[in-house]
Design a protein around this motif. Structure first.
Motif, PDB file in Angstrom:
ATOM      1  N   LEU A  72      39.325  55.406  43.699  1.00 13.37           N
ATOM      2  CA  LEU A  72      39.620  54.057  44.186  1.00 13.37           C
ATOM      3  C   LEU A  72      40.542  53.310  43.228  1.00 13.37           C
ATOM      4  CD1 LEU A  72      36.136  52.913  45.575  1.00 13.37           C
ATOM      5  CD2 LEU A  72      38.143  53.658  46.869  1.00 13.37           C
ATOM      6  N   VAL A  73      40.321  53.494  41.938  1.00  7.68           N
ATOM      7  CA  VAL A  73      41.220  52.874  40.955  1.00  7.68           C
ATOM      8  C   VAL A  73      42.616  53.489  41.062  1.00  7.68           C
ATOM      9  CG1 VAL A  73      41.648  52.516  38.504  1.00  7.68           C
ATOM     10  CG2 VAL A  73      39.322  52.331  39.391  1.00  7.68           C
ATOM     11  N   SER A  74      42.669  54.813  41.170  1.00  2.64           N
ATOM     12  CA  SER A  74      43.958  55.494  41.284  1.00  2.64           C
ATOM     13  C   SER A  74      44.705  55.051  42.527  1.00  2.64           C
ATOM     14  CB  SER A  74      43.743  57.005  41.312  1.00  2.64           C
ATOM     15  OG  SER A  74      44.961  57.693  41.465  1.00  2.64           O
ATOM     16  N   ALA A  75      43.990  54.816  43.626  1.00  2.00           N
ATOM     17  CA  ALA A  75      44.634  54.411  44.878  1.00  2.00           C
ATOM     18  C   ALA A  75      45.336  53.075  44.736  1.00  2.00           C
ATOM     19  CB  ALA A  75      43.596  54.343  45.998  1.00  2.00           C
ATOM     20  N   VAL A  81      42.482  43.533  43.135  1.00  2.00           N
ATOM     21  CA  VAL A  81      41.133  43.616  42.563  1.00  2.00           C
ATOM     22  C   VAL A  81      40.979  44.870  41.707  1.00  2.00           C
ATOM     23  CG1 VAL A  81      38.692  43.973  43.124  1.00  2.00           C
ATOM     24  CG2 VAL A  81      39.994  42.199  44.310  1.00  2.00           C
ATOM     25  N   PHE A  82      41.341  46.018  42.251  1.00  2.00           N
ATOM     26  CA  PHE A  82      41.108  47.267  41.526  1.00  2.00           C
ATOM     27  C   PHE A  82      42.098  47.477  40.382  1.00  2.00           C
ATOM     28  CE2 PHE A  82      38.528  48.286  45.213  1.00  2.00           C
ATOM     29  CZ  PHE A  82      37.466  48.960  44.639  1.00  2.00           C
ATOM     30  N   ARG A  83      43.259  46.836  40.455  1.00  2.00           N
ATOM     31  CA  ARG A  83      44.162  46.888  39.311  1.00  2.00           C
ATOM     32  C   ARG A  83      43.750  45.880  38.244  1.00  2.00           C
ATOM     33  NH1 ARG A  83      50.317  46.527  40.825  1.00  2.00           N
ATOM     34  NH2 ARG A  83      50.509  47.226  38.675  1.00  2.00           N
ATOM     35  N   GLY A  84      43.091  44.832  38.654  1.00  2.00           N
ATOM     36  CA  GLY A  84      42.706  43.801  37.705  1.00  2.00           C
ATOM     37  C   GLY A  84      41.428  44.097  36.945  1.00  2.00           C
ATOM     38  N   LEU A  85      40.529  44.899  37.549  1.00  2.00           N
ATOM     39  CA  LEU A  85      39.271  45.233  36.892  1.00  2.00           C
ATOM     40  C   LEU A  85      39.471  46.378  35.900  1.00  2.00           C
ATOM     41  CD1 LEU A  85      36.759  45.200  39.892  1.00  2.00           C
ATOM     42  CD2 LEU A  85      36.982  43.468  38.095  1.00  2.00           C
ATOM     43  N   PRO A  86      38.791  46.352  34.763  1.00  2.00           N
ATOM     44  CA  PRO A  86      38.813  47.523  33.876  1.00  2.00           C
ATOM     45  C   PRO A  86      38.213  48.729  34.593  1.00  2.00           C
ATOM     46  CG  PRO A  86      37.888  45.598  32.758  1.00  2.00           C
ATOM     47  CD  PRO A  86      37.998  45.240  34.209  1.00  2.00           C
ATOM     48  N   SER A 133      31.162  51.813  36.557  1.00  2.00           N
ATOM     49  CA  SER A 133      29.775  51.351  36.448  1.00  2.00           C
ATOM     50  C   SER A 133      29.295  50.735  37.758  1.00  2.00           C
ATOM     51  CB  SER A 133      29.651  50.330  35.316  1.00  2.00           C
ATOM     52  OG  SER A 133      29.986  50.901  34.071  1.00  2.00           O
ATOM     53  N   LEU A 134      30.135  49.908  38.381  1.00  2.00           N
ATOM     54  CA  LEU A 134      29.731  49.248  39.623  1.00  2.00           C
ATOM     55  C   LEU A 134      29.491  50.254  40.738  1.00  2.00           C
ATOM     56  CD1 LEU A 134      32.121  46.142  39.649  1.00  2.00           C
ATOM     57  CD2 LEU A 134      29.632  46.136  39.344  1.00  2.00           C
ATOM     58  N   ILE A 135      30.367  51.246  40.838  1.00  2.00           N
ATOM     59  CA  ILE A 135      30.236  52.220  41.925  1.00  2.00           C
ATOM     60  C   ILE A 135      29.204  53.288  41.600  1.00  2.00           C
ATOM     61  CG2 ILE A 135      31.467  54.049  43.165  1.00  2.00           C
ATOM     62  CD1 ILE A 135      33.956  52.305  43.031  1.00  2.00           C
ATOM     63  N   GLY A 136      29.271  53.826  40.385  1.00  2.00           N
ATOM     64  CA  GLY A 136      28.378  54.926  40.039  1.00  2.00           C
ATOM     65  C   GLY A 136      26.947  54.514  39.779  1.00  2.00           C
ATOM     66  N   LEU A 137      26.755  53.308  39.267  1.00  2.00           N
ATOM     67  CA  LEU A 137      25.405  52.828  38.977  1.00  2.00           C
ATOM     68  C   LEU A 137      24.951  51.754  39.961  1.00  2.00           C
ATOM     69  CD1 LEU A 137      25.728  52.529  35.075  1.00  2.00           C
ATOM     70  CD2 LEU A 137      24.807  54.437  36.406  1.00  2.00           C
ATOM     71  N   GLY A 138      25.897  50.901  40.380  1.00  2.00           N
ATOM     72  CA  GLY A 138      25.533  49.792  41.261  1.00  2.00           C
ATOM     73  C   GLY A 138      25.213  50.218  42.674  1.00  2.00           C
ATOM     74  N   LEU A 139      26.030  51.094  43.260  1.00  2.00           N
ATOM     75  CA  LEU A 139      25.793  51.502  44.646  1.00  2.00           C
ATOM     76  C   LEU A 139      24.428  52.184  44.834  1.00  2.00           C
ATOM     77  CD1 LEU A 139      29.268  52.787  45.948  1.00  2.00           C
ATOM     78  CD2 LEU A 139      28.172  50.578  46.319  1.00  2.00           C
ATOM     79  N   PRO A 140      24.081  53.195  44.016  1.00  2.00           N
ATOM     80  CA  PRO A 140      22.749  53.789  44.195  1.00  2.00           C
ATOM     81  C   PRO A 140      21.614  52.795  43.988  1.00  2.00           C
ATOM     82  CG  PRO A 140      24.152  55.208  42.872  1.00  2.00           C
ATOM     83  CD  PRO A 140      24.875  53.904  43.006  1.00  2.00           C
ATOM     84  N   ALA A 141      21.784  51.869  43.030  1.00  2.00           N
ATOM     85  CA  ALA A 141      20.742  50.873  42.793  1.00  2.00           C
ATOM     86  C   ALA A 141      20.576  49.937  43.988  1.00  2.00           C
ATOM     87  CB  ALA A 141      21.062  50.066  41.539  1.00  2.00           C
ATOM     88  N   ALA A 142      21.660  49.722  44.743  1.00  2.00           N
ATOM     89  CA  ALA A 142      21.619  48.851  45.914  1.00  2.00           C
ATOM     90  C   ALA A 142      21.176  49.598  47.172  1.00  2.00           C
ATOM     91  CB  ALA A 142      22.998  48.227  46.139  1.00  2.00           C
ATOM     92  N   GLY A 143      20.835  50.866  47.030  1.00  2.00           N
ATOM     93  CA  GLY A 143      20.395  51.659  48.170  1.00  2.00           C
ATOM     94  C   GLY A 143      21.524  52.284  48.959  1.00  2.00           C
ATOM     95  N   ILE A 144      22.751  52.182  48.468  1.00  2.00           N
ATOM     96  CA  ILE A 144      23.915  52.793  49.142  1.00  2.00           C
ATOM     97  C   ILE A 144      24.188  54.118  48.443  1.00  2.00           C
ATOM     98  CG2 ILE A 144      26.322  52.483  49.805  1.00  2.00           C
ATOM     99  CD1 ILE A 144      25.903  49.470  49.515  1.00  2.00           C
ATOM    100  N   ARG A 145      23.771  55.204  49.059  1.00  2.00           N
ATOM    101  CA  ARG A 145      23.840  56.512  48.407  1.00  2.00           C
ATOM    102  C   ARG A 145      24.561  57.526  49.287  1.00  2.00           C
ATOM    103  NH1 ARG A 145      18.385  54.834  47.511  1.00  2.00           N
ATOM    104  NH2 ARG A 145      18.063  54.227  45.315  1.00  2.00           N
ATOM    105  N   PRO A 146      25.883  57.382  49.456  1.00  2.00           N
ATOM    106  CA  PRO A 146      26.609  58.357  50.288  1.00  2.00           C
ATOM    107  C   PRO A 146      26.598  59.765  49.701  1.00  2.00           C
ATOM    108  CG  PRO A 146      28.144  56.941  49.101  1.00  2.00           C
ATOM    109  CD  PRO A 146      26.781  56.362  48.898  1.00  2.00           C
TER     110      PRO A 146
END
Length: 258
Positions: free
Chosen positions: A107-110, A68-73, A79-92
């Motif tokens: 996560l991409v590097s991993a 998944v993470f190698r296949g996604l740009p 964008s999904l993690i930096g903008l999506g997580l806070p918008a979904a209320g997940i704010r670690p």
């Protein structure tokens, strides 16, 4: 020609850009990339251990993650993690975008590091693990002490190349809207370019990236040559005789020369 030089190499714009780029931008680029590299290496090793497991149910989650993470740009992941997580209320990390930036790049590097480590570990001769087990080591202990260090040594050039990619991909965190004091190289240059309609700041940022990546690229090439020379270096007759003489008495766990 004058318009070209004015657009890309305007002296005033370059002088205006470099102070912020070298103080704030370079520092934050190295901070984001370094933390992402640490996260990528730690998680990559764990994923690699799962990928080489004999149990399909253990391999499957790691394989899905890597695919998944190698296949996604990378820009989509940021964008999904930096903008999506806070918008979904997940704010670690609360409202601090820097933490989300490190998480996304890490996560991409991993995912890429996991495949690098997997290939290196599987390149180690099976006899290494068997010899370690014959000395009384458990499987995990033998992997940690004997197999994994040799596997990592096998892939050091590829791993260093991934570090260079992480430095360049840190530019994608401009999407998260970093605040003053947190801006990286591209963010600063893009802000100045938008304000002045002149691309000289982007050229200055490119020069800063080259200051980081070009020396690392040459260092990776030299490391690769040294490792290749070590692998191809023939053993002396004396060392072979000594190993042959010791073989019936002890079980050796040799390491590859560098």
């Amino acid at each position: 020609m004058h318009d070209f030089l004015h657009t890309f190499f305007d002296r005033d714009e370059l002088l205006k850009a470099f102070p912020s780029l070298l103080t704030e931008g370079l520092r934050n680029t190295l901070l984001i990339a370094s933390l992402a590299i640490v996260l990528g290496v730690v998680l990559g090793v764990l994923l690699a251990m799962l990928l080489i497991s004999e149990h399909r149910l253990v391999r499957l989650p790691a394989r899905i993650y890597v695919d998944v993470f190698r296949g996604l740009p990378a820009i989509l992941t940021v964008s999904l993690i930096g903008l999506g997580l806070p918008a979904a209320g997940i704010r670690p990390f609360g409202r601090e975008p820097l933490g989300y930036a490190v998480l996304a790049i890490g996560l991409v590097s991993a995912a890429y590091s996991a495949e690098i480590f997997r290939s290196g570990i599987q390149a180690v001769a099976p006899g290494q693990l068997q010899a370690a087990r014959s000395l009384g080591m458990g499987y995990l202990t033998a992997m940690r002490i004997v197999v994994v260090p040799q596997g990592v040594r096998n892939v050091l050039p590829a791993l260093a190349g991934q570090f260079i990619i992480d430095i360049k991909e840190s530019s994608l965190v401009y999407l998260l809207g970093l605040g003053m004091g947190q801006r990286e190289l591209y963010f600063i240059a893009q802000e100045q370019q938008a304000a002045s309609y002149n691309s000289s700041a982007l050229v200055a940022a490119g020069a800063c990236y080259l200051m980081l990546t070009v020396p690392l690229t040459y260092a990776v090439n030299r490391l690769d040559l040294r490792l290749r020379a070590g692998r191809l270096r023939p053993e002396s007759p004396d060392s072979r005789d000594s190993l042959d003489a010791a073989a019936p008495v002890t079980v050796a766990v040799p390491t590859r020369k560098v």
